[in-house]
Structure formats: C-alpha cells, structure tokens
Design a protein around this motif. Structure first.
Motif, PDB file in Angstrom:
ATOM      1  N   ALA A  99       0.836  -1.205   0.000  1.00 25.82           N
ATOM      2  CA  ALA A  99       0.000   0.000   0.000  1.00 25.82           C
ATOM      3  C   ALA A  99       0.872   1.257   0.000  1.00 25.82           C
ATOM      4  N   ARG A 100       1.919   1.252   0.816  1.00 26.05           N
ATOM      5  CA  ARG A 100       2.813   2.418   0.891  1.00 26.05           C
ATOM      6  C   ARG A 100       3.513   2.654  -0.449  1.00 26.05           C
ATOM      7  N   THR A 101       4.007   1.588  -1.060  1.00 25.16           N
ATOM      8  CA  THR A 101       4.686   1.712  -2.353  1.00 25.16           C
ATOM      9  C   THR A 101       3.804   2.420  -3.367  1.00 25.16           C
ATOM     10  N   HIS A 102       2.518   2.029  -3.413  1.00 21.28           N
ATOM     11  CA  HIS A 102       1.640   2.597  -4.429  1.00 21.28           C
ATOM     12  C   HIS A 102       1.229   4.034  -4.105  1.00 21.28           C
ATOM     13  N   SER A 103       0.910   4.318  -2.845  1.00 18.70           N
ATOM     14  CA  SER A 103       0.536   5.694  -2.491  1.00 18.70           C
ATOM     15  C   SER A 103       1.697   6.659  -2.720  1.00 18.70           C
ATOM     16  N   VAL A 104       2.910   6.249  -2.350  1.00 18.94           N
ATOM     17  CA  VAL A 104       4.092   7.086  -2.582  1.00 18.94           C
ATOM     18  C   VAL A 104       4.299   7.306  -4.080  1.00 18.94           C
ATOM     19  N   THR A 121       1.136  -3.894 -11.100  1.00 17.95           N
ATOM     20  CA  THR A 121      -0.188  -3.875 -10.489  1.00 17.95           C
ATOM     21  C   THR A 121      -0.108  -4.318  -9.033  1.00 17.95           C
ATOM     22  N   VAL A 122      -1.247  -4.317  -8.350  1.00 18.03           N
ATOM     23  CA  VAL A 122      -1.289  -4.699  -6.945  1.00 18.03           C
ATOM     24  C   VAL A 122      -0.710  -6.100  -6.716  1.00 18.03           C
ATOM     25  N   GLY A 123      -0.979  -7.035  -7.604  1.00 14.94           N
ATOM     26  CA  GLY A 123      -0.417  -8.385  -7.443  1.00 14.94           C
ATOM     27  C   GLY A 123       1.098  -8.363  -7.444  1.00 14.94           C
ATOM     28  N   ASN A 124       1.684  -7.575  -8.340  1.00 14.55           N
ATOM     29  CA  ASN A 124       3.140  -7.433  -8.384  1.00 14.55           C
ATOM     30  C   ASN A 124       3.674  -6.798  -7.108  1.00 14.55           C
ATOM     31  N   ARG A 125       2.994  -5.740  -6.646  1.00 18.85           N
ATOM     32  CA  ARG A 125       3.457  -5.029  -5.453  1.00 18.85           C
ATOM     33  C   ARG A 125       3.373  -5.910  -4.222  1.00 18.85           C
ATOM     34  N   VAL A 126       2.309  -6.682  -4.094  1.00 19.94           N
ATOM     35  CA  VAL A 126       2.163  -7.574  -2.943  1.00 19.94           C
ATOM     36  C   VAL A 126       3.205  -8.688  -3.013  1.00 19.94           C
ATOM     37  N   THR A 127       3.406  -9.266  -4.180  1.00 19.60           N
ATOM     38  CA  THR A 127       4.412 -10.315  -4.344  1.00 19.60           C
ATOM     39  C   THR A 127       5.793  -9.803  -3.960  1.00 19.60           C
ATOM     40  N   ALA A 128       6.100  -8.554  -4.315  1.00 17.37           N
ATOM     41  CA  ALA A 128       7.414  -7.974  -4.011  1.00 17.37           C
ATOM     42  C   ALA A 128       7.665  -7.859  -2.512  1.00 17.37           C
ATOM     43  N   THR A 129       6.612  -7.844  -1.698  1.00 19.48           N
ATOM     44  CA  THR A 129       6.789  -7.767  -0.244  1.00 19.48           C
ATOM     45  C   THR A 129       7.133  -9.128   0.355  1.00 19.48           C
ATOM     46  N   GLY A 130       6.984 -10.198  -0.431  1.00 21.27           N
ATOM     47  CA  GLY A 130       7.207 -11.548   0.083  1.00 21.27           C
ATOM     48  C   GLY A 130       5.933 -12.219   0.576  1.00 21.27           C
ATOM     49  N   TYR A 131       4.815 -11.518   0.492  1.00 19.04           N
ATOM     50  CA  TYR A 131       3.523 -12.070   0.910  1.00 19.04           C
ATOM     51  C   TYR A 131       3.063 -13.047  -0.163  1.00 19.04           C
ATOM     52  N   GLU A 132       2.907 -14.310   0.196  1.00 20.66           N
ATOM     53  CA  GLU A 132       2.456 -15.331  -0.757  1.00 20.66           C
ATOM     54  C   GLU A 132       0.937 -15.374  -0.704  1.00 20.66           C
ATOM     55  N   TRP A 133       0.309 -14.798  -1.738  1.00 25.29           N
ATOM     56  CA  TRP A 133      -1.125 -14.580  -1.701  1.00 25.29           C
ATOM     57  C   TRP A 133      -1.904 -15.543  -2.581  1.00 25.29           C
ATOM     58  N   VAL A 136      -5.771 -11.012  -3.744  1.00 22.72           N
ATOM     59  CA  VAL A 136      -5.486  -9.660  -3.277  1.00 22.72           C
ATOM     60  C   VAL A 136      -6.480  -8.697  -3.909  1.00 22.72           C
ATOM     61  N   GLY A 137      -6.734  -7.612  -3.245  1.00 25.58           N
ATOM     62  CA  GLY A 137      -7.599  -6.558  -3.761  1.00 25.58           C
ATOM     63  C   GLY A 137      -7.016  -5.212  -3.385  1.00 25.58           C
ATOM     64  N   GLU A 138      -7.402  -4.196  -4.115  1.00 24.27           N
ATOM     65  CA  GLU A 138      -6.886  -2.855  -3.857  1.00 24.27           C
ATOM     66  C   GLU A 138      -7.978  -1.821  -4.108  1.00 24.27           C
ATOM     67  N   ASN A 139      -8.155  -0.910  -3.166  1.00 25.71           N
ATOM     68  CA  ASN A 139      -8.979   0.272  -3.354  1.00 25.71           C
ATOM     69  C   ASN A 139      -8.046   1.462  -3.296  1.00 25.71           C
ATOM     70  N   TYR A 189      -3.179  10.833  -1.376  1.00 26.62           N
ATOM     71  CA  TYR A 189      -3.397   9.617  -2.163  1.00 26.62           C
ATOM     72  C   TYR A 189      -3.514   8.447  -1.187  1.00 26.62           C
ATOM     73  N   TRP A 190      -4.611   7.704  -1.302  1.00 22.99           N
ATOM     74  CA  TRP A 190      -4.913   6.580  -0.411  1.00 22.99           C
ATOM     75  C   TRP A 190      -4.812   5.264  -1.184  1.00 22.99           C
ATOM     76  N   THR A 191      -4.226   4.259  -0.562  1.00 21.64           N
ATOM     77  CA  THR A 191      -4.247   2.896  -1.098  1.00 21.64           C
ATOM     78  C   THR A 191      -4.592   1.949   0.044  1.00 21.64           C
ATOM     79  N   SER A 192      -5.603   1.126  -0.150  1.00 26.05           N
ATOM     80  CA  SER A 192      -5.882   0.036   0.799  1.00 26.05           C
ATOM     81  C   SER A 192      -5.734  -1.274   0.052  1.00 26.05           C
ATOM     82  N   VAL A 193      -5.073  -2.212   0.705  1.00 28.30           N
ATOM     83  CA  VAL A 193      -4.802  -3.523   0.109  1.00 28.30           C
ATOM     84  C   VAL A 193      -5.433  -4.590   0.980  1.00 28.30           C
ATOM     85  N   TYR A 194      -6.130  -5.512   0.352  1.00 27.71           N
ATOM     86  CA  TYR A 194      -6.773  -6.647   1.019  1.00 27.71           C
ATOM     87  C   TYR A 194      -6.102  -7.907   0.531  1.00 27.71           C
ATOM     88  N   GLY A 195      -5.938  -8.893   1.398  1.00 25.14           N
ATOM     89  CA  GLY A 195      -5.306 -10.121   0.936  1.00 25.14           C
ATOM     90  C   GLY A 195      -5.610 -11.318   1.821  1.00 25.14           C
TER      91      GLY A 195
END
Length: 198
Positions: A99-104, A121-133, A136-139, A189-195
């Motif tokens: 979420a921080r990566t995208h808002s920044v 996209t959000v899937g790429n950003r979440v994967t880059a954190t090491g979170y094995e999802w 995922v969703g993003e608002n 700029y707001w980003t919320s990530v669900y996973g």
C-alpha cells in the motif's frame, strides 16, 4: 474533486482474474479506536503502536480498519450484489508495504491509477513484499480528508464495497500519503490492500 477505484485479483490454478468498480464520494463521521496486536497484526490500534513485525499503525490506519470491520460486520448491498456480514480483517504489516509503495508512487509522479509508474499492479506489489497470496484486492482514492470520508466513498461504490465485504479477504493494510507539491492534482493519495495468504 474526489475519485476512487478498486481492483481484485485472484490467483487460480488456471491463471489470474481481475475486476474493478466505479468511483464514489463520501460524508464525514467520527470514530474511536482500540488496540489489539499479535504476531505482527492488529485489528485496531489507538495511535502509533509498534508492531512485533516492525511496522507502526498510525491513528488514521487504526480508524480505517475499525471502519472497515464495522462495515464487514453488517449485511449490505454492494450495487446489485448482497453480502452477508462477515469476519473482520486483521492488520498486515506486510500488506502495508504494498500500500505504501503505491501511495508514494501516485504522490511522487502525480497520477491516479492501479497501474504504477513502473507498469506494475497490486499483485506485483504484494508479491514484491514476500507475501504469498491466494487473492489480493486494492482500493485507491485521492483527495479525501478523513478515514470516515474515504470509507464512506468506497462503500458507496459497488466495486470498492465488494472488496470491503469480500469474505475471502482475511488481512488489510492502508496508507495515505499527503501531497508535498502544490502542483499535484490531489491533496493526498490513499491505497488500501486486502489479501489472503496461501
């Protein structure tokens, strides 16, 4: 002008699916927050709280997760789709990184889209954190002045509401970045990530 968008990506055996809804606007209400944490996750926190996984939950993040969980606790319509009340999400320090990566990125490059300035996209950003999802969703939103107003805006929009109410989501994080340049289109700029992890 206030705008927002959403996206959901599910990882299935056959590939990746994506979907999104429209925008919305919101009103303003006040909310209180309380603190709970375990294993690097918090359901709600009252002010900055150091998490065992190393992230800090600020007051606006605590208010957001409380408002999201209040929304999830009540049956509601998201456009034409009925959602039953569902379980609360917990705060994920790992998802906060995405979420921080995208808002920044949106603030730095003055744009508003789920696709980052790097084409990811959000899937790429979440994967880059090491979170094995598994899903995922993003608002995203821009220009809202409070957690209450951005949550109301998301709930008024069918696609964002679906992300909030989706019972498949177990974790949540959000980041608001205030604009540092007067030439930016929006004040924040707001980003919320669900996973949900695999």
């Amino acid at each position: 002008m206030r705008v927002s968008h959403c996206i959901t990506i599910s990882l299935l055996a056959t590939g990746v699916l994506a979907g999104c809804g429209g925008g919305g606007s919101g009103g303003s209400t006040v909310s209180e927050a309380s603190a709970t944490s375990s294993s690097g996750k918090a359901t709600v926190a009252a002010g900055p709280v150091e998490m065992s996984a190393g992230c800090e939950v600020d007051q606006y993040q605590a208010e957001l997760i409380e408002l999201i969980n209040i929304a999830r606790s009540e049956a509601r319509m998201c456009g034409d789709d009925h959602y039953e009340a569902t379980t609360p999400v917990t705060y994920s320090c790992t998802l906060e990184g995405a979420a921080r990566t995208h808002s920044v990125d949106m603030e730095t490059h003055n744009f508003f889209s789920h696709t980052g300035s790097d084409g990811l996209t959000v899937g790429n950003r979440v994967t880059a954190t090491g979170y094995e999802w598994s899903i995922v969703g993003e608002n995203i939103a821009a220009g809202y002045d409070s957690p209450a107003s951005v949550t109301a805006g998301w709930l008024a929009s069918p696609g964002h509401c679906r992300n909030i109410m989706d019972p498949r989501f177990e974790e949540f994080a959000a980041v608001r970045i205030d604009s540092t340049s007067a030439s930016n289109d929006y004040s924040n700029y707001w980003t919320s990530v669900y996973g949900t992890s695999r």
